[in-house]
Scaffold this motif. Structure first.
Motif, PDB file in Angstrom:
ATOM      1  N   TYR A   1      -0.835  -7.024   1.507  1.00 34.23           N
ATOM      2  CA  TYR A   1      -1.133  -8.448   1.364  1.00 34.23           C
ATOM      3  C   TYR A   1       0.151  -9.236   1.142  1.00 34.23           C
ATOM      4  O   TYR A   1       1.121  -8.717   0.600  1.00 34.23           O
ATOM      5  N   ALA A   2       0.101 -10.484   1.530  1.00 31.40           N
ATOM      6  CA  ALA A   2       1.127 -11.443   1.145  1.00 31.40           C
ATOM      7  C   ALA A   2       0.481 -12.344   0.101  1.00 31.40           C
ATOM      8  O   ALA A   2      -0.694 -12.704   0.220  1.00 31.40           O
ATOM      9  N   VAL A   3       1.203 -12.672  -0.940  1.00 34.86           N
ATOM     10  CA  VAL A   3       0.696 -13.577  -1.973  1.00 34.86           C
ATOM     11  C   VAL A   3       1.220 -14.974  -1.646  1.00 34.86           C
ATOM     12  O   VAL A   3       2.415 -15.224  -1.705  1.00 34.86           O
TER      13      VAL A   3
ATOM     14  N   TRP B   1      -2.070  -8.825   5.282  1.00 31.25           N
ATOM     15  CA  TRP B   1      -0.868  -8.852   6.111  1.00 31.25           C
ATOM     16  C   TRP B   1      -1.221  -8.985   7.587  1.00 31.25           C
ATOM     17  O   TRP B   1      -0.537  -9.657   8.351  1.00 31.25           O
ATOM     18  N   SER B   2      -2.323  -8.374   7.992  1.00 28.51           N
ATOM     19  CA  SER B   2      -2.732  -8.413   9.405  1.00 28.51           C
ATOM     20  C   SER B   2      -3.149  -9.815   9.848  1.00 28.51           C
ATOM     21  O   SER B   2      -3.218 -10.087  11.046  1.00 28.51           O
ATOM     22  N   ALA B   3      -3.420 -10.724   8.920  1.00 27.74           N
ATOM     23  CA  ALA B   3      -3.815 -12.095   9.258  1.00 27.74           C
ATOM     24  C   ALA B   3      -2.618 -12.999   9.516  1.00 27.74           C
ATOM     25  O   ALA B   3      -2.770 -14.113   9.987  1.00 27.74           O
ATOM     26  N   LEU B   4      -1.415 -12.513   9.195  1.00 24.85           N
ATOM     27  CA  LEU B   4      -0.200 -13.306   9.374  1.00 24.85           C
ATOM     28  C   LEU B   4       0.397 -13.066  10.756  1.00 24.85           C
ATOM     29  O   LEU B   4       0.390 -11.948  11.260  1.00 24.85           O
ATOM     30  N   THR B   5       0.909 -14.118  11.339  1.00 27.48           N
ATOM     31  CA  THR B   5       1.613 -14.043  12.613  1.00 27.48           C
ATOM     32  C   THR B   5       3.019 -14.582  12.395  1.00 27.48           C
ATOM     33  O   THR B   5       3.186 -15.686  11.877  1.00 27.48           O
ATOM     34  N   LEU B   6       4.013 -13.805  12.788  1.00 30.18           N
ATOM     35  CA  LEU B   6       5.397 -14.230  12.630  1.00 30.18           C
ATOM     36  C   LEU B   6       5.783 -15.179  13.762  1.00 30.18           C
ATOM     37  O   LEU B   6       5.624 -14.867  14.931  1.00 30.18           O
ATOM     38  N   ASP B   7       6.272 -16.350  13.392  1.00 34.39           N
ATOM     39  CA  ASP B   7       6.771 -17.343  14.352  1.00 34.39           C
ATOM     40  C   ASP B   7       8.289 -17.292  14.265  1.00 34.39           C
ATOM     41  O   ASP B   7       8.892 -17.876  13.370  1.00 34.39           O
ATOM     42  N   THR B   8       8.918 -16.581  15.193  1.00 37.60           N
ATOM     43  CA  THR B   8      10.366 -16.400  15.137  1.00 37.60           C
ATOM     44  C   THR B   8      11.119 -17.683  15.463  1.00 37.60           C
ATOM     45  O   THR B   8      12.220 -17.895  14.954  1.00 37.60           O
TER      46      THR B   8
ATOM     47  N   THR C   1      -0.322 -23.962  -9.963  1.00 39.83           N
ATOM     48  CA  THR C   1      -0.159 -23.272  -8.690  1.00 39.83           C
ATOM     49  C   THR C   1      -1.348 -22.359  -8.438  1.00 39.83           C
ATOM     50  O   THR C   1      -1.795 -21.651  -9.338  1.00 39.83           O
ATOM     51  N   LYS C   2      -1.866 -22.382  -7.217  1.00 33.91           N
ATOM     52  CA  LYS C   2      -2.948 -21.480  -6.824  1.00 33.91           C
ATOM     53  C   LYS C   2      -2.351 -20.347  -6.016  1.00 33.91           C
ATOM     54  O   LYS C   2      -1.471 -20.560  -5.183  1.00 33.91           O
ATOM     55  N   LEU C   3      -2.810 -19.133  -6.282  1.00 39.56           N
ATOM     56  CA  LEU C   3      -2.351 -17.955  -5.557  1.00 39.56           C
ATOM     57  C   LEU C   3      -3.473 -17.426  -4.685  1.00 39.56           C
ATOM     58  O   LEU C   3      -4.629 -17.388  -5.113  1.00 39.56           O
ATOM     59  N   HIS C   4      -3.122 -17.026  -3.466  1.00 38.82           N
ATOM     60  CA  HIS C   4      -4.086 -16.485  -2.521  1.00 38.82           C
ATOM     61  C   HIS C   4      -3.540 -15.182  -1.965  1.00 38.82           C
ATOM     62  O   HIS C   4      -2.374 -15.119  -1.564  1.00 38.82           O
ATOM     63  N   ALA C   5      -4.361 -14.135  -1.929  1.00 29.58           N
ATOM     64  CA  ALA C   5      -3.974 -12.872  -1.298  1.00 29.58           C
ATOM     65  C   ALA C   5      -4.386 -12.952   0.168  1.00 29.58           C
ATOM     66  O   ALA C   5      -5.566 -13.087   0.489  1.00 29.58           O
ATOM     67  N   ILE C   6      -3.404 -12.895   1.059  1.00 29.73           N
ATOM     68  CA  ILE C   6      -3.653 -12.981   2.487  1.00 29.73           C
ATOM     69  C   ILE C   6      -3.398 -11.606   3.087  1.00 29.73           C
ATOM     70  O   ILE C   6      -2.289 -11.064   2.942  1.00 29.73           O
TER      71      ILE C   6
ATOM     72  N   ASP D   1       0.890  -1.155   0.000  1.00 31.47           N
ATOM     73  CA  ASP D   1       0.000   0.000   0.000  1.00 31.47           C
ATOM     74  C   ASP D   1       0.932   1.208   0.000  1.00 31.47           C
ATOM     75  O   ASP D   1       1.395   1.641   1.056  1.00 31.47           O
ATOM     76  N   VAL D   2       1.243   1.704  -1.174  1.00 30.28           N
ATOM     77  CA  VAL D   2       2.246   2.756  -1.312  1.00 30.28           C
ATOM     78  C   VAL D   2       1.792   4.031  -0.611  1.00 30.28           C
ATOM     79  O   VAL D   2       2.567   4.665   0.106  1.00 30.28           O
ATOM     80  N   ARG D   3       0.545   4.392  -0.776  1.00 24.46           N
ATOM     81  CA  ARG D   3       0.046   5.618  -0.137  1.00 24.46           C
ATOM     82  C   ARG D   3       0.066   5.514   1.380  1.00 24.46           C
ATOM     83  O   ARG D   3       0.351   6.474   2.068  1.00 24.46           O
ATOM     84  N   GLY D   4      -0.268   4.338   1.897  1.00 30.46           N
ATOM     85  CA  GLY D   4      -0.291   4.134   3.343  1.00 30.46           C
ATOM     86  C   GLY D   4       1.073   3.770   3.913  1.00 30.46           C
ATOM     87  O   GLY D   4       1.267   3.777   5.126  1.00 30.46           O
ATOM     88  N   GLY D   5       2.030   3.429   3.045  1.00 26.85           N
ATOM     89  CA  GLY D   5       3.368   3.091   3.485  1.00 26.85           C
ATOM     90  C   GLY D   5       3.425   1.814   4.306  1.00 26.85           C
ATOM     91  O   GLY D   5       4.122   1.744   5.312  1.00 26.85           O
ATOM     92  N   ARG D   6       2.679   0.786   3.869  1.00 26.70           N
ATOM     93  CA  ARG D   6       2.651  -0.461   4.638  1.00 26.70           C
ATOM     94  C   ARG D   6       2.488  -1.647   3.700  1.00 26.70           C
ATOM     95  O   ARG D   6       2.165  -1.488   2.529  1.00 26.70           O
TER      96      ARG D   6
END
Length: 62
Positions: free
Chosen positions: A23-25, A43-50, A36-41, A15-20
């Motif tokens: 989505y993750a593809v 970004w807020s639905a993703l949780t980083l597992d360090t 291959t199937k592509l899904h737009a997820i 989101d260039v205007r919002g600077g964030r």
């Protein structure tokens, strides 16, 4: 969220205007780029597992 590998993040959408990140593809399935199937997820639905060095997403999102 149960640890099953459902695909790989192949790209991100900005989101260039919002600077964030917007989505993750997620790419799933296929072989050598065919079927291959592509899904737009959102970004807020993703949780980083360090610990596992991956992102987690609830399956209900797909």
């Amino acid at each position: 969220m149960d640890g099953e590998d459902i695909g790989k993040i192949s790209d991100i959408m900005l989101d260039v205007r919002g600077g964030r990140f917007a989505y993750a593809v997620l790419s799933e399935g296929g072989f050598l780029g065919m079927g291959t199937k592509l899904h737009a997820i959102p970004w807020s639905a993703l949780t980083l597992d360090t610990a596992e060095k991956c992102f987690r997403v609830g399956l209900a999102m797909l």
